[in-house]
Scaffold this motif. Sequence first.
Motif, PDB file in Angstrom:
ATOM      1  N   MET A  92       4.667   9.181   2.303  1.00 27.30           N
ATOM      2  CA  MET A  92       3.882   7.946   2.276  1.00 27.30           C
ATOM      3  C   MET A  92       2.788   7.991   3.331  1.00 27.30           C
ATOM      4  N   ILE A  93       1.765   7.187   3.123  1.00 22.57           N
ATOM      5  CA  ILE A  93       0.710   7.050   4.130  1.00 22.57           C
ATOM      6  C   ILE A  93       0.870   5.681   4.792  1.00 22.57           C
ATOM      7  N   PRO A  94       1.262   5.658   6.073  1.00 26.89           N
ATOM      8  CA  PRO A  94       1.662   4.407   6.715  1.00 26.89           C
ATOM      9  C   PRO A  94       0.578   3.336   6.740  1.00 26.89           C
ATOM     10  N   LEU A  95      -0.698   3.745   6.851  1.00 28.40           N
ATOM     11  CA  LEU A  95      -1.758   2.751   6.982  1.00 28.40           C
ATOM     12  C   LEU A  95      -2.111   2.072   5.661  1.00 28.40           C
ATOM     13  N   MET A  96      -1.651   2.650   4.566  1.00 27.46           N
ATOM     14  CA  MET A  96      -2.006   2.080   3.268  1.00 27.46           C
ATOM     15  C   MET A  96      -0.897   1.161   2.754  1.00 27.46           C
ATOM     16  N   ARG A 100      -0.888   0.686  -2.912  1.00 28.08           N
ATOM     17  CA  ARG A 100      -1.808   1.831  -2.889  1.00 28.08           C
ATOM     18  C   ARG A 100      -1.051   3.149  -2.786  1.00 28.08           C
ATOM     19  N   ALA A 144       1.592  -3.005   4.533  1.00 32.51           N
ATOM     20  CA  ALA A 144       1.381  -1.588   4.835  1.00 32.51           C
ATOM     21  C   ALA A 144       2.728  -0.882   4.871  1.00 32.51           C
ATOM     22  N   GLY A 146       3.589   1.359   6.762  1.00 33.87           N
ATOM     23  CA  GLY A 146       3.998   1.503   8.158  1.00 33.87           C
ATOM     24  C   GLY A 146       4.986   0.448   8.622  1.00 33.87           C
ATOM     25  N   THR A 147       4.993  -0.707   7.961  1.00 31.73           N
ATOM     26  CA  THR A 147       5.908  -1.767   8.384  1.00 31.73           C
ATOM     27  C   THR A 147       7.301  -1.607   7.767  1.00 31.73           C
TER      28      THR A 147
END
Lengths: 260, 371
Positions: A92-96, A100, A144, A146-147
């Motif tokens: 996964m991409i944490p900022l997205m 997304r 996001a 990331g959370t």
Amino acid sequence: MTTEPIIEMRNIEKHFGPVIALNGVSFDIRPGECHCLLGDNGAGKSTFIKTMAGVHKPTGGEILFGGQAMHFDSPRDAMEAGIATVYQDLAMIPLMSVTRNFWMGREPVRKVGPFKFLDFKTANDVTMSEMRKMGINLRSPQQAVGTLSGGERQTVAIARAVHFGAKVLILDEPTSALGVRQTANVLSTIDRVRKTGIGIVFITHNVRHAMAVGDRFTVLNRGKTLGTAARGEITPEALQDLMAGGQEMAALEGSLGGTV
Amino acid sequence: MSKTDATVDERIKETSKLRKALIRPELGAIVGTIAVFAFFIIFAGNSGMFNAQGVLNWSTVSAQFMIIAVGACMLMIAGEFDLSVGSMIGFAGMSIAIISVTLGWPIWVAILLTFALCIAIGALNGIIVVRTGLPSFIVTLAFLFILRGFTIFFPQLIERRTIIGGISEAAEGDWLAPLFGGKVGGGFFIWLGDLGVIEVFSRGTRAGQPVVDGIPMLIIWALGLVAIAHIILTRTQFGNWIFAAGGDAQAARYVGVPVNRVKIQMFMFTAFCACVFATCQVIEFGSAGADRGLLKEFEAIIAVVIGGALLTGGYGSVIGAALGALIFGVVQQGLFFAGVESSLFRVFLGVILLFAVILNTYIRRIITGER
């Protein structure tokens, strides 16, 4: 077993220059089963699954997909054939946002005249419902990644693979960085996915996690398969010894029932 | 969030509206824009900064920053930098001048050839970065020097000088040049002048005409690029790929995003923006100089960072970058209107950059939940 394997890997060899990473690995995966691939660090687990996922091309051996010989030129080919891989750190991409991430690479589009726009309504709705099926209620699909906790991130990646019609799901050490509770969640997700008829390749070096959900167990050591055992044919202790490097090979061959 | 839901984690606090607003990338730029306007309305309100001419003045300067900031923003979100933007501006301007003035070809040919050349150089930057895996910082730093060197070398070799004029004459009657150097809405401003909304010249050959005779194409380009880039970034599949390429290239590759292609295209887009800037500039000035565009790459990056983009990629906003550019233009021209020494502009740049980066780091921690 009566069901035909979805993928059969026969005597796979992979050399990186002078280094022999895989030296004859055989492995197969049937629908609806969880086949655990165990091995210590450096055993060749990662190289092997990357070969299966189309990242590496094997130096030798053959890959049969639904009984037919297959050559994957790229991860995309493997993905289209129905082999989805969830990598431990790179899922996964944490900022997205969750949406997304979920649709990354296969975004749903809506045509407005000659232009194509992302269809956020469909994307968000599907993401929410797929996540609910996996037992996770998101606060918002725009949240996001990331959370989310590590276990939840793995679950998003698994839900994504399932949604896109994976026949085989390769999980690369999904539990190794997780706490007890999150591990339990991921293991129950694996169980849920298996029941839908998807074949799961579960890579781990934790025998307890493997025993919790595995139907069959294959141990890799120094680039070779040490053997495959079905559930009930092997004790956790024996598996552990196998992974540790075969000091007790003699005792183990007996316990594996001659499948070595 | 309903309390009866068993799967809801009771340890996650409900996020407040304020906190939600805080994690918008544009927030810092919006606050900054309001602060900057408030400041200059108070201290330079009577200086003519906010009459028609004054507004046009700082809008034009802001639009210049905006054009290059849009390119830099998209590229930074895709995870890369381009330090060669400033040199590219000088190079593109010189290329147009040499082709149209020295070679005497029509200016539309010069413009189109220059665009093709610049976009090709942008692609080369991108290809080198993705093929070698070197940081774009180093690769484009090399191009900063290579392009600047050629920009000084060629006019000296050919014309024995570093400024080539005569572009206005070459652009006379051309069909493409007005797209970069023209003005629109002349009739509208005459109407406003007649209504008395804006001032008209009271003397001279242009007596009776409004003081503002149209909106420069530069501003139209800036607004158009901002709008298109914003829509592409936030509303399309390709936009999602841009975020993904910068957020985590490997993760994106694993799910089939063509990361290398996306990055190369963003380098090309940045070069395109630099070329738009250069074309507008040479047609407006009527000349090309070897020192044009100096330090522009850093100003673009600062505008983008003020706009909330992370230097590490994967996060940012075109609207934020545009507001960052607006802050720039307003402050640079505002200090002039307020009668403040203009060298203080650089002090301001440094200070605001520092604040923006600190704010962005804090925002990133909120989003990713790092401590």
